[in-house]
Design an enzyme around this catalytic site. Structure first.
Site, PDB file in Angstrom:
ATOM      1  N   TRP A   1       1.009  -1.232  -0.096  1.00  0.00           N
ATOM      2  CA  TRP A   1       0.080  -0.300   0.154  1.00  0.00           C
ATOM      3  C   TRP A   1       0.612   1.432   0.003  1.00  0.00           C
ATOM      4  O   TRP A   1       0.451   2.163  -0.601  1.00  0.00           O
ATOM      5  CB  TRP A   1      -0.990  -0.147   1.304  1.00  0.00           C
ATOM      6  CG  TRP A   1      -1.865   1.126   1.470  1.00  0.00           C
ATOM      7  CD1 TRP A   1      -2.966   1.311   0.888  1.00  0.00           C
ATOM      8  CD2 TRP A   1      -1.484   2.471   1.779  1.00  0.00           C
ATOM      9  NE1 TRP A   1      -3.581   2.532   0.996  1.00  0.00           N
ATOM     10  CE2 TRP A   1      -2.573   3.289   1.682  1.00  0.00           C
ATOM     11  CE3 TRP A   1      -0.320   3.149   2.533  1.00  0.00           C
ATOM     12  CZ2 TRP A   1      -2.713   4.580   2.315  1.00  0.00           C
ATOM     13  CZ3 TRP A   1      -0.600   4.325   3.078  1.00  0.00           C
ATOM     14  CH2 TRP A   1      -1.650   5.069   2.804  1.00  0.00           C
ATOM     15  N   HIS A   2       1.892   1.086   0.466  1.00  0.00           N
ATOM     16  CA  HIS A   2       2.869   2.372   0.772  1.00  0.00           C
ATOM     17  C   HIS A   2       3.404   2.711  -0.600  1.00  0.00           C
ATOM     18  O   HIS A   2       4.129   3.800  -0.505  1.00  0.00           O
ATOM     19  CB  HIS A   2       3.871   2.246   1.877  1.00  0.00           C
ATOM     20  CG  HIS A   2       3.294   2.573   3.307  1.00  0.00           C
ATOM     21  ND1 HIS A   2       2.608   1.576   3.991  1.00  0.00           N
ATOM     22  CD2 HIS A   2       3.059   3.460   4.074  1.00  0.00           C
ATOM     23  CE1 HIS A   2       2.296   2.035   5.081  1.00  0.00           C
ATOM     24  NE2 HIS A   2       2.575   3.063   5.292  1.00  0.00           N
ATOM     25  N   GLY A   3       3.618   1.853  -1.462  1.00  0.00           N
ATOM     26  CA  GLY A   3       4.441   2.421  -2.544  1.00  0.00           C
ATOM     27  C   GLY A   3       4.490   1.334  -3.447  1.00  0.00           C
ATOM     28  O   GLY A   3       4.664   0.028  -3.086  1.00  0.00           O
TER      29      GLY A   3
ATOM     30  N   PHE B   1       2.015   8.315  -2.040  1.00  0.00           N
ATOM     31  CA  PHE B   1       1.372   7.083  -1.595  1.00  0.00           C
ATOM     32  C   PHE B   1      -0.195   7.208  -2.114  1.00  0.00           C
ATOM     33  O   PHE B   1      -1.121   6.201  -1.741  1.00  0.00           O
ATOM     34  CB  PHE B   1       1.288   6.670  -0.031  1.00  0.00           C
ATOM     35  CG  PHE B   1       2.704   6.575   0.079  1.00  0.00           C
ATOM     36  CD1 PHE B   1       3.694   5.998  -0.685  1.00  0.00           C
ATOM     37  CD2 PHE B   1       3.303   7.251   1.374  1.00  0.00           C
ATOM     38  CE1 PHE B   1       4.812   5.861  -0.112  1.00  0.00           C
ATOM     39  CE2 PHE B   1       4.521   7.108   1.733  1.00  0.00           C
ATOM     40  CZ  PHE B   1       5.325   6.344   1.029  1.00  0.00           C
TER      41      PHE B   1
END
Length: 482
Positions: A333-335, A482
């Protein structure tokens, strides 16, 4: 558009506030309710401002967000109909999941997929990755939580397309959270009141967040950017630890500052958003750290992934499976880069070790040792988070632990760290709850002096934050990607 900009602070926000309150009367009293038409007009003004806010930075992708709003609104309505059978309800849920995750996968992870295939197979795939729409991870998760909760019967679908559009696109939390569950603000969308006192509280919270971002995060981040740019062969052990400590403080003030601004802005318009950070660096375990850091994201994965998979109730092996699925997804999810996946699995492994082996033993450790243990492993984790190249991350870690063949200390490290020692002290103090506790104690003893000092304090925050925005060009925002 970012909150920590002169245009937002002195143009967009004042105009939005003026239009918002002139469209529905002034502030209400504690008991009075805003008249219905005025509340409706206020919602339209806030929705228009939010779409303008998003279109300022993403003029094309505002269409994508509007399509997402329309599709999820319609699916929520279909799910809430009395004559919708179980099969149809499940089909509508699947359509929502495919659409939302499909958009997220294409815009955020297409480039990562192509790059991985190219590096593994050697094929030269000439496929350009699309530009990443700002905030897509946040508003997609909000839309998903809404549809899933309607499907579960936890909430009723929103009948007004304007109110649903406002929930998804509200500019205070649109591009960087916190992730707001619909159930938490359902009643506030249609009926909310703002007193002058609450507006002032929101303004003060916004100023604190702005100061965190521009005065603390940006200044300590400058030191990290200089250390990160240096070849690992030229970094001493002391410099490496000073650098990663700077990034540890930067990412906290960067993200928590933005969350503070979002919560403050929400309060200025009558909304109450939940806290997203609770002094995570005072944690005494990794489990506690993740109960204090990015709380809205952790709650989302717990509610919609971990618990549906069975949580910790289905035995040890399923607990291991569930933890690794959640933390693989959290990292992803973060990248769109494998270093984030490694970062997520790193923390998943630490949490699993704590749950299976250390949970009972840690209570007997000295409190100071628990603090050091938690902070040490968090800082190591930030190395994987910050370096997209695994080789660079491992090289930096080798230097940190004296395995890189460089000196333990050198003149450059002494000079850099000496010039920033006051900044370190201020940042470390501000990352702890003690300044707030001292201020509240002083307020109880000297309320009148406290009130005067508080007004001077907020004016100073505004003055120095504005001076920084005018005079500096260094204003990164880590969670924008993000």
């Amino acid at each position: 558009m970012v909150f920590s900009s002169l245009f937002f602070t002195f143009a967009f926000l004042p105009v939005t506030v003026i239009l918002y309150y002139s469209s529905g009367g002034s502030f209400t009293t504690r008991t009075a309710r805003p008249w219905v038409l005025g509340q409706h007009l206020r919602n339209i003004v806030l929705l228009a401002a939010s779409l303008f806010f998003y279109a300022w930075g993403e003029p094309a992708y505002v269409i994508l967000m509007c399509i997402s709003i329309m599709i999820n609104y319609c699916i929520g309505s279909f799910l809430d109909k009395d004559n919708t059978g179980r099969r149809k309800r499940k089909l509508w849920l699947i359509i929502s999941l495919v659409f939302n995750f499909g958009c997220l996968a294409y815009f955020k992870y297409f480039g990562m997929l192509i790059g991985t295939i190219t590096s593994v197979s050697g094929w030269n795939l000439n496929a350009a990755a699309p530009a990443l729409p700002i905030g897509i991870s946040f508003y997609t998760f909000q839309a998903l939580s809404y549809v899933i909760d309607v499907y579960r019967g936890k909430i009723k679908s929103q009948k007004s397309p304007i109110l649903f559009a406002l929930y998804i696109s509200m500019f205070p939390q649109l591009v960087a959270g916190p992730i707001v569950n619909y159930a938490d603000i359902e009643s506030q969308l249609a009926d909310r009141r703002v007193t002058l006192r609450k507006f002032n509280e929101g303004l003060h919270r916004f100023l604190c967040g702005l100061a965190k971002k521009v005065l603390l995060a940006n200044n300590i981040g400058l030191l990290w950017s200089q250390v990160k740019a240096m070849p690992s062969t030229e970094i001493s052990v002391l410099m490496a630890w000073g650098g990663i400590m700077a990034f540890t403080l930067q990412i906290y003030f960067d993200f928590s500052g933005y969350s503070d601004m979002a919560i403050g802005l929400g309060k200025m318009f009558g909304f109450r958003f939940k806290e997203n950070f609770k002094y995570p660096y005072i944690s005494q375990s990794i489990s506690e750290f993740w109960r204090r850091w990015h709380i809205s994201l952790g709650s989302w994965f717990k509610e919609y992934v971990y618990i549906p998979l069975g949580g910790s109730r289905a035995g040890k092996w399923k607990l291991i499976r569930n933890l690794f699925i959640v933390w693989f997804l959290t990292g992803l999810w973060h990248g769109a880069s494998w270093n984030f996946v490694i970062w997520g699995l790193y923390f998943g492994t630490l949490l699993l070790i704590e749950k299976l082996f250390l949970q009972n033993r840690m209570a007997r450790w000295p409190k100071a040792f628990r603090y050091i243990y938690s902070l040490l492993f968090v800082m190591i984790g930030w190395v994987f988070f910050e370096f997209s190249n695994l080789t660079d991350a491992l090289s930096f870690l080798r230097v940190m632990f004296g395995l890189g063949g460089t000196a333990f200390i050198d003149n450059q490290a002494i000079m850099k760290l000496k010039t920033c020692v006051i900044l370190y002290i201020v940042c470390i103090s501000a990352a702890s709850p003690w300044p707030k506790k001292l201020a509240l104690s002083f307020k109880r003893i000297h309320p009148n002096i406290y009130k005067l000092a508080a007004n001077v304090y907020y004016c100073a925050l505004m003055f120095f934050s504005t001076a920084y925005m005018v005079g500096s060009t260094y204003n990164p925002f880590i969670y924008f990607r993000f």
